[in-house]
Design a protein around this motif. Structure first.
Motif, PDB file in Angstrom:
ATOM      1  N   ALA A  61      -3.638   0.916  -7.741  1.00 59.77           N
ATOM      2  CA  ALA A  61      -4.417   0.058  -8.625  1.00 59.77           C
ATOM      3  C   ALA A  61      -5.031   0.843  -9.778  1.00 59.77           C
ATOM      4  O   ALA A  61      -5.225   2.063  -9.703  1.00 59.77           O
ATOM      5  CB  ALA A  61      -5.515  -0.635  -7.819  1.00 59.77           C
ATOM      6  N   ALA A  62      -5.352   0.120 -10.830  1.00 56.33           N
ATOM      7  CA  ALA A  62      -6.009   0.719 -11.988  1.00 56.33           C
ATOM      8  C   ALA A  62      -7.344   1.328 -11.570  1.00 56.33           C
ATOM      9  O   ALA A  62      -8.072   0.767 -10.750  1.00 56.33           O
ATOM     10  CB  ALA A  62      -6.223  -0.340 -13.061  1.00 56.33           C
ATOM     11  N   GLY A  63      -7.647   2.488 -12.142  1.00 59.98           N
ATOM     12  CA  GLY A  63      -8.906   3.157 -11.845  1.00 59.98           C
ATOM     13  C   GLY A  63      -8.787   4.308 -10.881  1.00 59.98           C
ATOM     14  O   GLY A  63      -9.670   5.169 -10.831  1.00 59.98           O
ATOM     15  N   GLY A  64      -7.691   4.364 -10.097  1.00 59.70           N
ATOM     16  CA  GLY A  64      -7.495   5.466  -9.166  1.00 59.70           C
ATOM     17  C   GLY A  64      -6.883   6.683  -9.844  1.00 59.70           C
ATOM     18  O   GLY A  64      -6.553   6.664 -11.030  1.00 59.70           O
ATOM     19  N   ALA A  65      -6.706   7.742  -9.069  1.00 59.61           N
ATOM     20  CA  ALA A  65      -6.205   8.989  -9.625  1.00 59.61           C
ATOM     21  C   ALA A  65      -4.785   8.852 -10.158  1.00 59.61           C
ATOM     22  O   ALA A  65      -4.450   9.385 -11.223  1.00 59.61           O
ATOM     23  CB  ALA A  65      -6.268  10.088  -8.562  1.00 59.61           C
ATOM     24  N   SER A  66      -3.921   8.131  -9.431  1.00 57.47           N
ATOM     25  CA  SER A  66      -2.543   7.955  -9.884  1.00 57.47           C
ATOM     26  C   SER A  66      -2.499   7.208 -11.211  1.00 57.47           C
ATOM     27  O   SER A  66      -1.777   7.606 -12.145  1.00 57.47           O
ATOM     28  CB  SER A  66      -1.735   7.189  -8.836  1.00 57.47           C
ATOM     29  N   ASP A  67      -3.269   6.143 -11.321  1.00 55.47           N
ATOM     30  CA  ASP A  67      -3.320   5.364 -12.558  1.00 55.47           C
ATOM     31  C   ASP A  67      -3.870   6.212 -13.701  1.00 55.47           C
ATOM     32  O   ASP A  67      -3.375   6.155 -14.831  1.00 55.47           O
ATOM     33  CB  ASP A  67      -4.194   4.130 -12.339  1.00 55.47           C
ATOM     34  N   LEU A  68      -4.877   7.010 -13.406  1.00 50.04           N
ATOM     35  CA  LEU A  68      -5.473   7.876 -14.425  1.00 50.04           C
ATOM     36  C   LEU A  68      -4.453   8.867 -14.969  1.00 50.04           C
ATOM     37  O   LEU A  68      -4.296   9.024 -16.192  1.00 50.04           O
ATOM     38  CB  LEU A  68      -6.666   8.634 -13.829  1.00 50.04           C
ATOM     39  N   VAL A  69      -3.726   9.521 -14.071  1.00 45.00           N
ATOM     40  CA  VAL A  69      -2.713  10.483 -14.500  1.00 45.00           C
ATOM     41  C   VAL A  69      -1.643   9.790 -15.337  1.00 45.00           C
ATOM     42  O   VAL A  69      -1.204  10.314 -16.375  1.00 45.00           O
ATOM     43  CB  VAL A  69      -2.087  11.185 -13.278  1.00 45.00           C
ATOM     44  N   ALA A  70      -1.219   8.617 -14.899  1.00 48.21           N
ATOM     45  CA  ALA A  70      -0.182   7.888 -15.630  1.00 48.21           C
ATOM     46  C   ALA A  70      -0.639   7.554 -17.048  1.00 48.21           C
ATOM     47  O   ALA A  70       0.111   7.745 -18.014  1.00 48.21           O
ATOM     48  CB  ALA A  70       0.195   6.619 -14.876  1.00 48.21           C
ATOM     49  N   ARG A  71      -1.849   7.075 -17.200  1.00 47.64           N
ATOM     50  CA  ARG A  71      -2.323   6.642 -18.520  1.00 47.64           C
ATOM     51  C   ARG A  71      -2.587   7.824 -19.447  1.00 47.64           C
ATOM     52  O   ARG A  71      -2.272   7.764 -20.647  1.00 47.64           O
ATOM     53  CB  ARG A  71      -3.579   5.763 -18.374  1.00 47.64           C
ATOM     54  N   VAL A  87       2.137   1.757 -19.228  1.00 52.05           N
ATOM     55  CA  VAL A  87       1.830   1.944 -17.803  1.00 52.05           C
ATOM     56  C   VAL A  87       1.775   0.584 -17.115  1.00 52.05           C
ATOM     57  O   VAL A  87       1.123  -0.347 -17.605  1.00 52.05           O
ATOM     58  CB  VAL A  87       0.496   2.678 -17.621  1.00 52.05           C
ATOM     59  N   GLU A  88       2.467   0.477 -16.000  1.00 50.69           N
ATOM     60  CA  GLU A  88       2.455  -0.744 -15.197  1.00 50.69           C
ATOM     61  C   GLU A  88       2.028  -0.392 -13.782  1.00 50.69           C
ATOM     62  O   GLU A  88       2.506   0.581 -13.209  1.00 50.69           O
ATOM     63  CB  GLU A  88       3.840  -1.390 -15.169  1.00 50.69           C
ATOM     64  N   ASN A  89       1.133  -1.195 -13.220  1.00 52.45           N
ATOM     65  CA  ASN A  89       0.676  -0.994 -11.848  1.00 52.45           C
ATOM     66  C   ASN A  89       1.425  -1.934 -10.919  1.00 52.45           C
ATOM     67  O   ASN A  89       1.350  -3.150 -11.077  1.00 52.45           O
ATOM     68  CB  ASN A  89      -0.826  -1.237 -11.741  1.00 52.45           C
ATOM     69  N   MET A 203     -12.975  13.336  16.865  1.00 52.97           N
ATOM     70  CA  MET A 203     -13.703  12.572  15.851  1.00 52.97           C
ATOM     71  C   MET A 203     -12.976  11.257  15.606  1.00 52.97           C
ATOM     72  O   MET A 203     -11.769  11.152  15.824  1.00 52.97           O
ATOM     73  CB  MET A 203     -13.831  13.384  14.557  1.00 52.97           C
ATOM     74  N   VAL A 204     -13.706  10.257  15.141  1.00 49.47           N
ATOM     75  CA  VAL A 204     -13.179   8.899  14.989  1.00 49.47           C
ATOM     76  C   VAL A 204     -12.738   8.653  13.545  1.00 49.47           C
ATOM     77  O   VAL A 204     -13.500   8.911  12.603  1.00 49.47           O
ATOM     78  CB  VAL A 204     -14.235   7.853  15.391  1.00 49.47           C
ATOM     79  N   HIS A 205     -11.532   8.134  13.413  1.00 44.91           N
ATOM     80  CA  HIS A 205     -11.020   7.785  12.081  1.00 44.91           C
ATOM     81  C   HIS A 205     -11.372   6.350  11.750  1.00 44.91           C
ATOM     82  O   HIS A 205     -11.109   5.433  12.530  1.00 44.91           O
ATOM     83  CB  HIS A 205      -9.495   7.970  12.052  1.00 44.91           C
ATOM     84  N   ILE A 206     -11.945   6.144  10.540  1.00 48.36           N
ATOM     85  CA  ILE A 206     -12.279   4.803  10.059  1.00 48.36           C
ATOM     86  C   ILE A 206     -11.463   4.550   8.786  1.00 48.36           C
ATOM     87  O   ILE A 206     -11.758   5.119   7.733  1.00 48.36           O
ATOM     88  CB  ILE A 206     -13.784   4.661   9.733  1.00 48.36           C
ATOM     89  N   PRO A 207     -10.414   3.721   8.866  1.00 44.82           N
ATOM     90  CA  PRO A 207      -9.588   3.465   7.675  1.00 44.82           C
ATOM     91  C   PRO A 207     -10.187   2.386   6.782  1.00 44.82           C
ATOM     92  O   PRO A 207     -10.813   1.434   7.267  1.00 44.82           O
ATOM     93  CB  PRO A 207      -8.258   3.005   8.269  1.00 44.82           C
ATOM     94  N   TYR A 208      -9.985   2.544   5.481  1.00 40.24           N
ATOM     95  CA  TYR A 208     -10.433   1.555   4.495  1.00 40.24           C
ATOM     96  C   TYR A 208      -9.251   1.205   3.596  1.00 40.24           C
ATOM     97  O   TYR A 208      -8.205   1.846   3.643  1.00 40.24           O
ATOM     98  CB  TYR A 208     -11.589   2.109   3.648  1.00 40.24           C
ATOM     99  N   ARG A 209      -9.463   0.216   2.747  1.00 39.08           N
ATOM    100  CA  ARG A 209      -8.430  -0.173   1.789  1.00 39.08           C
ATOM    101  C   ARG A 209      -8.679   0.554   0.466  1.00 39.08           C
ATOM    102  O   ARG A 209      -9.001  -0.056  -0.555  1.00 39.08           O
ATOM    103  CB  ARG A 209      -8.420  -1.688   1.591  1.00 39.08           C
ATOM    104  N   GLY A 210      -8.565   1.871   0.525  1.00 41.06           N
ATOM    105  CA  GLY A 210      -8.773   2.679  -0.668  1.00 41.06           C
ATOM    106  C   GLY A 210      -9.895   3.675  -0.487  1.00 41.06           C
ATOM    107  O   GLY A 210     -10.750   3.546   0.402  1.00 41.06           O
ATOM    108  N   ALA A 211      -9.885   4.694  -1.365  1.00 35.54           N
ATOM    109  CA  ALA A 211     -10.887   5.754  -1.270  1.00 35.54           C
ATOM    110  C   ALA A 211     -12.270   5.283  -1.699  1.00 35.54           C
ATOM    111  O   ALA A 211     -13.285   5.782  -1.203  1.00 35.54           O
ATOM    112  CB  ALA A 211     -10.449   6.952  -2.114  1.00 35.54           C
ATOM    113  N   THR A 212     -12.329   4.330  -2.623  1.00 37.59           N
ATOM    114  CA  THR A 212     -13.634   3.889  -3.130  1.00 37.59           C
ATOM    115  C   THR A 212     -14.495   3.238  -2.051  1.00 37.59           C
ATOM    116  O   THR A 212     -15.660   3.622  -1.869  1.00 37.59           O
ATOM    117  CB  THR A 212     -13.450   2.930  -4.322  1.00 37.59           C
TER     118      THR A 212
END
Length: 346
Positions: A61-71, A87-89, A203-212
């Motif tokens: 998605a726009a705003g992440g590191a991959s999008d930043l590098v692309a733009r 750039v297309e997401n 330790m316990v892993h807690i997954p989210y839908r993105g780093a933010t």
């Protein structure tokens, strides 16, 4: 001059009506002649060539590191190639949806993919992953542009001031210290699993839908730490709401020259992200070579490396062969972690 003489002189100098008519007719003929010539010239001139458009696909998605590098890359690459780089997401499945779209495109250099480590080296190897293709096999490396330091981060207002304190808490309270990630199978997830494996902690892993959202829960005290791309938490590190306890790679970061590598505390720990450009397999050598040369030129300038550095990335140009070796090495590293931990795709 008497008034009568002045009037007579003015009258004699003014053009007669019939002369004005002749002049107007002559001027009209000239204007029509010039207009016809211009119209003829316009018809004779070939139409200007349409500007070439290059699609640069980011799988996130726009705003992440991959999008930043692309733009940032698109802004510098376009003028060098004499093209418009758009750039297309195309998001989904940790970047695989975008990778698949590029892989199915014509290998003419007009469709490219911002290829990050997780999409090419990790996701295709997850147990139970049902993917349309393996991006690491379906895409052709062109060049690497930047390395991404991963950092061990905690909330600045939280209870931990060092990695050793986190590990001590994990040993004292098995299964209670938690770490967040951008999702199951993400680089953050596997970095945490690698830490558990090398330290023998539970330790316990807690997954989210993105780093933010993962970072927000660390700030909110709902999870304890995260090993993540510094570009994803650059804002929190700048405003002081997060604390960087160690760098996950051994190369260091120019933004944090005094922060120690995690390998000094956990021997053998080394996680480095990267961001390159790839295209569909089968690009002619002259097409791939022209793109690689253009990226080399962009990275030799001042603007792109500076912008990468300002956003927590380490500029690092590597040619196609070097990027291919990096992909192969990381696939081996993460394959071992995935097999040891038994990480399965969601």
């Amino acid at each position: 001059m008497p008034g009568s003489k002045r009037a007579a002189a003015l009258a004699s100098s003014a053009p007669r009506r019939e002369d004005r008519g002749k002049n107007d007719r002559g001027g009209g003929r000239m204007r029509r002649t010039v207009l016809a010539a211009l119209l003829g010239l316009a018809v004779a001139m070939p139409a200007a060539a349409e500007e070439r458009t290059i699609r640069l696909v980011s799988g996130f998605a726009a705003g992440g590191a991959s999008d930043l590098v692309a733009r940032l890359t698109a802004n510098e690459l376009g003028p060098i190639l004499g093209a418009r780089v758009v750039v297309e997401n195309r998001t989904g499945v940790n970047g695989v949806i975008g990778a698949a779209e590029v892989a199915r495109s014509a290998p003419d250099g007009n469709t490219l993919f911002q290829c990050p480590m997780s999409t090419l080296a990790i996701v295709p190897q997850l147990v139970g992953a049902s993917l349309p293709l393996d991006p690491g096999e379906a895409l052709q490396p062109i060049a690497n542009l930047a390395l991404s330091s991963y950092g061990f981060v905690v909330a600045a207002k939280g209870p931990y001031a060092s990695v050793q304190e986190v590990l001590a808490a994990a040993r004292a309270r098995p299964g209670q210290v938690s770490f967040g990630s951008a999702g199951v199978g993400s680089a953050q997830h596997l970095s945490g699993e690698l830490l558990k494996q090398k330290t023998g902690t539970d330790m316990v892993h807690i997954p989210y839908r993105g780093a933010t959202p993962a970072a927000l829960d660390i700030l909110g005290g709902r999870t304890d730490f995260m090993i993540t791309n510094l570009a994803d938490v650059a804002g929190q590190l700048r405003d002081g709401s997060m604390r960087l306890l160690a760098l996950a790679d051994t190369g260091g970061s120019p933004l944090f020259p005094t922060v120690r590598p995690l390998a000094e505390i956990v021997p053998g720990f080394d996680v480095t992200g990267w961001f390159g450009l790839c295209g569909p397999r089968g690009m002619p050598p002259e097409v791939a070579g022209r793109l690689e040369a253009a990226l080399r030129q962009a990275m030799a300038g001042a603007a792109l490396p500076r912008q990468f550095g300002e956003n927590g990335l380490t500029p690092r140009f590597e040619d196609a062969a070097a990027l291919a070796r990096r992909i192969a090495a990381d696939r081996r590293t993460w394959r071992e972690v995935i097999r040891a931990v038994g990480v399965r795709a969601e």
